[in-house]
Design an enzyme around this catalytic site. Structure first.
Site, short mmCIF file in Angstrom:
data_model
loop_
_atom_site.label_atom_id
_atom_site.label_comp_id
_atom_site.label_asym_id
_atom_site.label_seq_id
_atom_site.Cartn_x
_atom_site.Cartn_y
_atom_site.Cartn_z
N ASN A 7 7.90 28.82 0.47
CA ASN A 7 8.28 28.09 1.68
C ASN A 7 7.42 28.65 2.83
OD1 ASN A 7 9.47 26.86 3.84
ND2 ASN A 7 11.55 27.56 3.40
N ARG A 88 7.80 24.06 -0.87
CA ARG A 88 8.75 23.26 -0.10
C ARG A 88 7.97 22.51 0.97
NH1 ARG A 88 12.37 24.86 4.84
NH2 ARG A 88 13.60 22.97 4.97
N HIS A 177 17.37 18.84 4.03
CA HIS A 177 18.16 19.72 3.14
C HIS A 177 18.36 19.05 1.77
CE1 HIS A 177 20.32 21.81 6.76
NE2 HIS A 177 19.25 22.51 6.40
N HIS A 202 26.29 21.55 3.54
CA HIS A 202 25.31 22.64 3.69
C HIS A 202 25.42 23.12 5.13
CE1 HIS A 202 21.23 24.57 3.00
NE2 HIS A 202 21.40 24.65 4.31
N ARG A 235 20.89 23.75 17.32
CA ARG A 235 20.66 22.31 17.54
C ARG A 235 21.97 21.62 17.93
NH1 ARG A 235 18.12 21.91 11.99
NH2 ARG A 235 16.06 22.83 12.23
N ASN A 329 30.12 31.93 3.36
CA ASN A 329 30.70 33.21 3.83
C ASN A 329 31.85 33.14 4.80
OD1 ASN A 329 28.77 35.07 2.52
ND2 ASN A 329 27.29 33.93 3.75
N GLU A 378 17.84 26.76 -3.32
CA GLU A 378 16.71 25.86 -3.17
C GLU A 378 15.47 26.38 -3.90
OE1 GLU A 378 16.98 24.08 1.19
OE2 GLU A 378 17.93 26.03 1.05
P1 AMP Z 1 21.47 30.07 6.38
O1 AMP Z 1 20.74 29.23 7.38
O2 AMP Z 1 22.03 29.29 5.24
O3 AMP Z 1 20.70 31.28 5.94
O4 AMP Z 1 22.77 30.63 7.15
C1 AMP Z 1 22.63 31.59 8.15
C2 AMP Z 1 23.88 31.64 8.96
O5 AMP Z 1 25.02 31.91 8.14
C3 AMP Z 1 23.90 32.79 9.96
O6 AMP Z 1 23.25 32.46 11.15
C4 AMP Z 1 25.37 32.97 10.20
O7 AMP Z 1 25.75 32.12 11.25
C5 AMP Z 1 26.02 32.49 8.93
N1 AMP Z 1 26.70 33.59 8.21
C6 AMP Z 1 26.17 34.45 7.34
N2 AMP Z 1 27.11 35.32 6.90
C7 AMP Z 1 28.26 35.00 7.53
C8 AMP Z 1 29.61 35.52 7.51
N3 AMP Z 1 29.95 36.54 6.75
N4 AMP Z 1 30.52 34.92 8.30
C9 AMP Z 1 30.20 33.88 9.07
N5 AMP Z 1 28.96 33.34 9.14
C10 AMP Z 1 28.01 33.89 8.38
#
Ligand code: AMP
Length: 392
Positions: A7, A88, A177, A202, A235, A329, A378
């Site tokens: 990516n 990607r 996505h 997602h 966003r 999470n 992904e």
């Molecule tokens: P991604 O774009 O899928 O990598 O998701 C990143 C986002 O997941 C981070 O900016 C957080 O806002 C959220 N995130 C990661 N771990 C946690 C957690 N334990 N609790 C709440 N939000 C989380």
């Protein structure tokens, strides 16, 4: 086979080396600040993370270091051992409905699509060309973020704007996505043995929902660009375009600056002024910060709006699946979303939902729609497409 899943962004390059068909992740890493002062890279191998500084003037520098590191780590003996590279690519327009082997035609077409994704496609192409330079004989595959959503009907992808904008300039909903939503569709079929009606959520820093029927995307929340749909980290999601000229005249900002504000300074960071990261916003929410409370409620409401809409489109969903950073999470956000769907008989099993690192079903036994957590992958999807196309 050893497949690299790649990516490339404007100043970064992420890779994962996966062995297929075993689906075994061997090594992964990220090159950052390419072409900028202070460039460095990190490599993750057998649970250990190693960070190194390196002069990375171009993506090609990063690719060469990447391959030499694979030799250093004794993952490969020579460059020839890389059987394929999957890239990607953000935008495939309406031309690509699935992944393709990259040839001159594909490069030319993706180049033509640059106006549709002026920030992403050029960076993705730099990544492809850098690998082609260093590995000229290795098959390369393009995996498009938009491809999975090409199954949407015209009624779903058209905007109610002058038809000419669509016919002449391709203004329509494309959705993004797609690789993640396709992973969810494929994995759920693998687990359940049949296609079910799924709402894939997602929810990460970027976020989109997708209604999946018969393994195909029938609707998705992102649009012509990834700014549309639910509220995200930075966003705004869906807004009234009528506010644009007003904000420009009031703030004296240029159109580009206002768009930057909507892409980078809106969403959770815009609402809270605290952070775009859900962990921080959740902390504010727990500490009764009123802005964080409002932001969390708005975030959940918007997801519920889309779930309800897609539930209707699917004439009753079978599964709601949470994935990506927040979806995987945040038990708090999952609970806020699902508790708003009690009217429809959808309920969580609160113990399962609050189990750390849970994957699988988290809904109560008598929930009318099953709710799951399923970590997206992904990189694996990109590697699998590459493997399949090479072996075709
Ligand atoms: P991604 O774009 O899928 O990598 O998701 C990143 C986002 O997941 C981070 O900016 C957080 O806002 C959220 N995130 C990661 N771990 C946690 C957690 N334990 N609790 C709440 N939000 C989380």
């Amino acid at each position: 086979m050893k497949i690299l899943s790649v990516n490339a962004g404007s100043s970064s390059l992420k890779f994962t080396l996966i062995e297929l068909p075993e689906e075994k992740v061997v090594i992964s890493g990220t090159f950052e600040k390419i072409g900028i002062d202070g460039s460095f890279y990190t490599i993750k191998y057998k649970g250990e993370k190693d960070k190194k500084e390196a002069k990375l003037e171009t993506h090609t520098d990063a690719v060469k270091i990447l391959l030499d590191e694979l030799i250093n780590y004794k993952v490969i003996k020579s460059y020839d051992e890389i059987d394929g590279v999957g890239h990607r690519l953000v935008h495939g327009g309406d031309k690509y409905t699935e992944s393709v082997l990259i040839n001159d035609d594909v490069l030319e077409t993706v180049e033509k699509l640059v106006p549709l994704a002026p920030l992403h496609n050029p960076a993705n192409l730099v990544g492809v060309r850098s690998f082609m330079e260093v590995l000229p004989k290795t098959p390369m595959v393009a995996v498009f973020d938009t491809a999975f959503h090409q199954s949407m009907s015209e009624e779903e992808f058209l905007y109610a704007i002058p038809r000419e904008w669509y016919e002449r300039y391709g203004v329509r909903r494309y959705g993004f996505h797609g690789t993640s939503h396709r992973y969810i569709a494929t994995k759920m079929k693998e687990i359940l043995g049949e296609d079910k009606k799924i709402i894939s959520c997602h929810i990460g820093n970027g976020a989109s929902l997708c209604a999946i029927k018969d393994g195909k995307s029938i609707a998705t929340s992102m649009g012509f660009t990834p700014i549309a749909g639910v509220i995200m980290g930075t966003r705004c999601g869906d807004i009234d375009v009528g506010l644009l000229p007003y904000v420009m005249s009031q703030t004296k900002k240029s159109f580009d600056d206002v768009m930057t504000d909507l892409n980078k300074k809106s969403g959770m960071i815009g609402l809270t002024g605290v952070s775009s990261d859900m962990r921080d916003v959740e902390e504010g929410y727990n500490n009764k910060d009123s802005k964080c409370i409002t932001a969390m409620n708005m975030y959940a409401n918007k997801i519920v709006d889309y779930i309800s809409m897609y539930d209707a489109k699917l004439e009753g969903a079978d599964y709601i699946v949470f994935t990506a950073g927040v979806g995987e999470n945040s038990d708090v956000m999952r609970d806020m979303v699902i508790s708003r769907l009690a009217y429809r008989g959808i309920k969580l099993d609160s113990e399962k939902n609050s189990t750390r690192g849970i994957t699988g079903v988290i809904s109560a036994d008598d929930s009318t729609v099953k709710v799951c957590v399923l970590p997206t992958d992904e990189e694996l999807m990109i590697a699998k497409d590459t493997y399949d196309l090479i072996n075709k």
